[in-house]
Design an enzyme around this catalytic site. Structure first.
Site, PDB file in Angstrom:
ATOM      1  N   LYS A 144       0.861  -1.017  -0.035  1.00 28.31           N
ATOM      2  CA  LYS A 144      -0.122  -0.007   0.016  1.00 28.31           C
ATOM      3  C   LYS A 144       0.958   1.377   0.049  1.00 28.31           C
ATOM      4  CE  LYS A 144      -1.783   1.603   3.859  1.00 28.31           C
ATOM      5  NZ  LYS A 144      -1.691   3.132   4.210  1.00 28.31           N
ATOM      6  N   ASN A 145       1.825   1.275   0.872  1.00 29.47           N
ATOM      7  CA  ASN A 145       2.755   2.507   1.028  1.00 29.47           C
ATOM      8  C   ASN A 145       3.641   2.853  -0.183  1.00 29.47           C
ATOM      9  OD1 ASN A 145       1.517   3.104   3.480  1.00 29.47           O
ATOM     10  ND2 ASN A 145       2.909   1.965   4.511  1.00 29.47           N
ATOM     11  N   ARG A 205      -4.436  10.699   4.076  1.00 30.42           N
ATOM     12  CA  ARG A 205      -3.166  11.299   4.341  1.00 30.42           C
ATOM     13  C   ARG A 205      -2.206  11.611   3.098  1.00 30.42           C
ATOM     14  NH1 ARG A 205      -0.070  13.617   8.414  1.00 30.42           N
ATOM     15  NH2 ARG A 205       1.961  13.215   8.116  1.00 30.42           N
ATOM     16  N   ASP A 258      -5.252   8.308   9.389  1.00 28.96           N
ATOM     17  CA  ASP A 258      -5.302   7.902  10.826  1.00 28.96           C
ATOM     18  C   ASP A 258      -5.331   8.846  12.004  1.00 28.96           C
ATOM     19  OD1 ASP A 258      -5.865   5.156   9.790  1.00 28.96           O
ATOM     20  OD2 ASP A 258      -3.586   4.530   9.827  1.00 28.96           O
ATOM     21  N   ASP A 304       4.396   0.425  12.191  1.00 30.55           N
ATOM     22  CA  ASP A 304       3.106   0.040  11.851  1.00 30.55           C
ATOM     23  C   ASP A 304       2.454  -1.287  12.311  1.00 30.55           C
ATOM     24  OD1 ASP A 304       2.359   2.657  10.403  1.00 30.55           O
ATOM     25  OD2 ASP A 304       2.205   1.544   8.530  1.00 30.55           O
ATOM     26  N   MET A 361       7.056   6.763  18.016  1.00 31.78           N
ATOM     27  CA  MET A 361       6.618   7.913  16.880  1.00 31.78           C
ATOM     28  C   MET A 361       5.404   8.550  17.305  1.00 31.78           C
ATOM     29  SD  MET A 361       8.292   6.103  13.646  1.00 31.78           S
ATOM     30  CE  MET A 361       8.238   7.653  12.599  1.00 31.78           C
TER      31      MET A 361
END
Length: 427
Positions: free
Chosen positions: A22-23, A93, A117, A312, A334
């Site tokens: 996805k990223n 985002r 998120d 994640d 983070m």
């Protein structure tokens, strides 16, 4: 609106194929704006986030065509506008990733604050500072408006190792005049995918996979055909699912080098797997016992930028640790709100002490029981799915849109592994 109804205590078993990352898919879709030629992307995951990014691309004037499963043909020959619709900006985002390509191609980018998120403060400063160094003028009074007569290469040091800020800077720099050096750049596999794609389009990027990227600007880019790599976040989630339910699965289509950081963390929980080329198997006979540090000290699973353990996956590891014999500290460095979902796990019977917004001590094993849950974000939502599949009794998870932003056809794929899960309309 939909919900997941889950009956737990059934081990998963079977074979599943890893989805596309996805990223990596999100910036690669945005990068199609950098050329008037056709870009063909393979292995695009069929999830909400990629659907929104494709809608943004189309709204800007690109022609998009779904030619086959997971393959899209994108042609941005005519960009009609440099403004991203507000409703699409606020959905995701990753809409910020269009800033760099729009600036490089049209000299202007206008958007509204992006969504995504709710896991704590997520700075955009690094994006703004990087684009400003390349020559952009910024107006942030009402919306985000970037303009540039021309972009010029520069030697920049990012104030944080931000993945998306690195990607935005790279996409702007490939068409900038002269050389750009990005130090303290992110180097995750998805950043590497983007750089590889851009190089296949005629960009001149060196240092891919390191924290120093050198980009020699070119006058124009051409089309390409590129295949997105596997989603190692999804792979890590399924490894955790198999181990926590005491099941066994084989995951096909993995890239073994991506898994090295998470192998260390899973080993701390007594979890192992075997690799056969690009297939990974999690066996039934997991020890599920915490491997203490030297001297019997409590081990720590903490995240950091690549090649550290992926942030994640801290939510996933928190749930898995509830089924492991021993005590472990989960340290999410983070985002200050990501660990708040553990209250729901505690309500299900987990023995977790939330020390502060970033640290949780998990002691196991413990029996979880079904509960009514709400998914707060993509990864915590998947962690809740795993918790429900472990638990005795039935669970109901709402706000599953958040989960499906990152996991492709999750219900059908889990059903194929024997999980007792259904997606139903909310009452």
């Amino acid at each position: 609106m939909h919900q997941y109804h889950i009956e737990g205590s059934f081990p998963v078993k079977g074979t599943i194929r890893a989805s596309g990352n996805k990223n990596a898919a999100l910036p690669c879709i945005a990068a199609a704006l950098l050329t008037a030629d056709t870009v063909i992307l393979h292995n695009i995951p069929e999830i909400e986030d990629t659907a929104v990014m494709l809608k943004v691309l189309e709204a800007l004037g690109a022609d998009i065509e779904h030619t086959s499963a997971h393959t899209w043909k994108l042609t941005a020959a005519n960009i009609r506008t440099s403004t991203i619709p507000a409703d699409l900006s606020k959905k995701i985002r990753a809409s910020i990733l269009f800033a760099g390509p729009l600036l490089a191609r049209t000299g202007k980018a206008v958007m509204f604050p992006p969504g995504g998120d709710v896991i704590g403060r997520r700075r955009l400063d690094t994006h703004f500072l990087a684009l400003k160094e390349l020559g952009a003028n910024l107006d942030l009074s009402n919306k985000f408006e970037f303009t540039a007569h021309k972009l010029v290469g520069v030697d920049m040091f990012l104030d944080e190792t931000s993945v998306t800020a690195t990607e935005n800077a790279v996409m702007a720099a490939v068409l900038a005049e002269g050389e750009t050096i990005i130090t303290n750049a992110a180097s995750e596999p998805h950043v590497q995918n983007l750089c590889e794609m851009l190089n296949s389009m005629g960009a001149q990027i060196s240092g891919t996979g390191s924290n120093i990227l050198r980009i020699q600007g070119v006058k124009e880019l051409h089309g390409c055909e590129y295949t997105i790599g596997p989603d190692y976040m999804e792979i890590g989630s399924f490894i955790g699912l198999a181990a926590a339910t005491r099941g066994s699965i084989t995951i096909e289509g993995v890239n073994p080098p991506d898994l090295r950081p998470m192998r260390i963390a899973f080993n701390k929980l007594g979890i192992r797997w075997t690799l056969d080329n690009n297939s990974l198997t999690v066996p039934f006979d997991q020890e599920l016992k915490v491997n203490t540090d030297i001297g019997g000290m409590i081990p720590k699973i903490d995240d950091s930028p690549w090649p550290g353990f992926p942030p994640d996956l801290t939510s996933i590891m928190t749930v898995v640790a509830t089924q492991v014999d021993g005590t472990v500290l989960i340290f999410e460095k983070m985002f200050e709100s990501r660990m708040f979902f553990v209250d729901k796990l505690i309500g299900m019977g987990a023995r977790i002490t939330l020390c502060d917004p970033h640290r949780a001590v998990v002691s196991g094993p413990c029996m979880l029981h079904g509960d009514t849950l709400v998914s707060p974000d993509v990864r915590a939502g998947m962690a809740m799915v795993i918790a429900a599949l472990i638990a005795r009794g039935e669970s109901c998870i709402s706000n599953v849109y958040q989960i499906e932003r990152g996991y492709e056809h999750l219900v059908e794929r889990l059903q194929g592994l024997g999980a007792h899960i259904e997606k139903v309309e909310s009452k």
